[in-house]
Design an enzyme around this catalytic site. Sequence first.
Site, short mmCIF file in Angstrom:
data_model
loop_
_atom_site.label_atom_id
_atom_site.label_comp_id
_atom_site.label_asym_id
_atom_site.label_seq_id
_atom_site.Cartn_x
_atom_site.Cartn_y
_atom_site.Cartn_z
N SER A 196 0.87 -1.18 0.00
CA SER A 196 0.00 0.00 0.00
C SER A 196 0.90 1.23 0.00
O SER A 196 2.07 1.14 0.42
CB SER A 196 -0.86 0.00 1.27
OG SER A 196 -1.52 1.24 1.42
N TYR A 240 -2.22 -1.01 10.44
CA TYR A 240 -2.19 -1.10 8.97
C TYR A 240 -0.90 -0.45 8.45
O TYR A 240 -0.15 -1.05 7.68
CB TYR A 240 -3.42 -0.42 8.37
CG TYR A 240 -3.57 -0.63 6.88
CD1 TYR A 240 -4.05 -1.83 6.37
CD2 TYR A 240 -3.24 0.38 5.97
CE1 TYR A 240 -4.20 -2.03 5.00
CE2 TYR A 240 -3.38 0.18 4.60
CZ TYR A 240 -3.87 -1.01 4.12
OH TYR A 240 -4.01 -1.20 2.76
N1 LIG Z 1 -8.68 -0.40 -1.27
C1 LIG Z 1 -7.64 0.40 -1.08
O1 LIG Z 1 -7.77 1.64 -1.04
C2 LIG Z 1 -6.27 -0.16 -0.90
C3 LIG Z 1 -5.16 0.70 -0.96
C4 LIG Z 1 -3.89 0.20 -0.80
C5 LIG Z 1 -3.72 -1.16 -0.60
N2 LIG Z 1 -4.79 -1.99 -0.53
C6 LIG Z 1 -4.55 -3.41 -0.31
O2 LIG Z 1 -5.12 -4.15 -1.37
C7 LIG Z 1 -5.40 -5.46 -0.93
C8 LIG Z 1 -6.81 -5.84 -1.34
O3 LIG Z 1 -7.71 -4.98 -0.64
P1 LIG Z 1 -9.12 -4.53 -1.22
O4 LIG Z 1 -9.15 -3.07 -1.19
O5 LIG Z 1 -9.42 -5.25 -2.48
O6 LIG Z 1 -10.04 -5.03 -0.02
P2 LIG Z 1 -11.31 -5.94 0.03
O7 LIG Z 1 -11.74 -5.91 1.45
O8 LIG Z 1 -12.29 -5.57 -1.03
O9 LIG Z 1 -10.74 -7.40 -0.33
C9 LIG Z 1 -9.89 -8.10 0.53
C10 LIG Z 1 -10.11 -9.58 0.31
O10 LIG Z 1 -9.17 -10.29 1.14
C11 LIG Z 1 -9.86 -11.37 1.75
N3 LIG Z 1 -9.19 -11.75 2.99
C12 LIG Z 1 -9.12 -11.01 4.14
N4 LIG Z 1 -8.47 -11.73 5.08
C13 LIG Z 1 -8.12 -12.91 4.51
C14 LIG Z 1 -7.44 -14.05 4.97
N5 LIG Z 1 -6.99 -14.13 6.24
N6 LIG Z 1 -7.25 -15.08 4.12
C15 LIG Z 1 -7.71 -15.01 2.85
N7 LIG Z 1 -8.38 -13.96 2.35
C16 LIG Z 1 -8.58 -12.93 3.18
C17 LIG Z 1 -11.27 -10.86 1.99
O11 LIG Z 1 -12.19 -11.93 2.17
C18 LIG Z 1 -11.51 -10.05 0.72
O12 LIG Z 1 -12.07 -10.86 -0.30
C19 LIG Z 1 -5.15 -5.46 0.58
O13 LIG Z 1 -3.87 -6.00 0.83
C20 LIG Z 1 -5.17 -3.99 0.93
O14 LIG Z 1 -4.45 -3.70 2.09
C21 LIG Z 1 -6.06 -1.53 -0.68
#
Ligand SMILES: NC(=O)c1ccc[n+]([C@@H]2O[C@H](COP(=O)([O-])OP(=O)(O)OC[C@H]3O[C@@H](n4cnc5c(N)ncnc54)[C@H](O)[C@@H]3O)[C@@H](O)[C@H]2O)c1
Length: 257
Positions: free
Chosen positions: A136, A149
């Site tokens: 991130s 986080y």
């Molecule tokens: N959305 C943002 O703004 C953003 C920004 C920077 C980084 N990220 C990163 O992107 C990645 C994806 O996030 P997102 O925004 O798509 O979120 P999201 O919540 O839409 O998706 C996350 C997915 O991970 C799964 N998950 C959570 N814990 C788990 C576990 N222990 N085992 C297996 N699966 C698990 C959830 O069921 C979900 O399907 C994450 O690592 C997040 O930190 C997101």
Amino acid sequence: MDVKDKIIVVTGAASGIGVALVKRFYAAGAKHIVSVDINLDGAKATAAEFGGTAMQADVSKEDDIKAVIDKTESEIGPIDLFCSNAGIGAGRDLASSNDEWTLSWDVNVMSHVYAARHLAPKMVERGGGYFLNTASAAGLLNQIGSVAYGVTKHAAVGFGEWLALTYKHQGIGVSILCPQAVRTAMTDNASASTQAAATDGMMEPDELAEAVMEGLANNTFCILPHKEVLGYMRRKTDDYDRWIGGMNKLHRSLTGE
Ligand SMILES: NC(=O)c1ccc[n+]([C@@H]2O[C@H](COP(=O)([O-])OP(=O)(O)OC[C@H]3O[C@@H](n4cnc5c(N)ncnc54)[C@H](O)[C@@H]3O)[C@@H](O)[C@H]2O)c1
């Protein structure tokens, strides 16, 4: 890395960025995509829409990740690209519980370690492979309003750097994906943390997936879908104290503290 004809694993594939990656890899002609999530129904829905296989795994558990790797390699074929994408946003401030810290550490960091531990030696043996680790911008610039986080994402960046610098000469490619706000379930709230991440706007997951494709094609280590982040990193390293002051101002304006 050109994803065409590749065998790819994507964790966190039931939602958000994971779904967008699977969708984009499928459109680019990947040979087989394994959609992995703790939410099996969600992973199945992704696989039903974009082909491939769904597997259930809790990425915080080493045995689960090893099982995904073993099953994929024995039933489908050698994994070319492993995307450690699943992540959680927990642990707001100093009152956050040790359980929130531990879970954040296990999901946001150790899942990357487990995947590399069980897959990198196989990749080295067959002459190459690629890890895309979703960190991130919070792993570079910290996270207002979400201490566990911000800290664990820094560790994810540190692990990605270590993996890249240790295995580069053995044909292992590594990219860390460092976006600011992306429109997913994680940012579907009005918290200070989301507001801070969305300072430069909210990116759609499909747009982010395009940036990932470009980054993979160029073997870019640090994929920055939001171009502003590089400027912020430069300001941080140029004058750390001034950067802390600016971030403190932003923290106060977003939290009212
Ligand atoms: N959305 C943002 O703004 C953003 C920004 C920077 C980084 N990220 C990163 O992107 C990645 C994806 O996030 P997102 O925004 O798509 O979120 P999201 O919540 O839409 O998706 C996350 C997915 O991970 C799964 N998950 C959570 N814990 C788990 C576990 N222990 N085992 C297996 N699966 C698990 C959830 O069921 C979900 O399907 C994450 O690592 C997040 O930190 C997101």
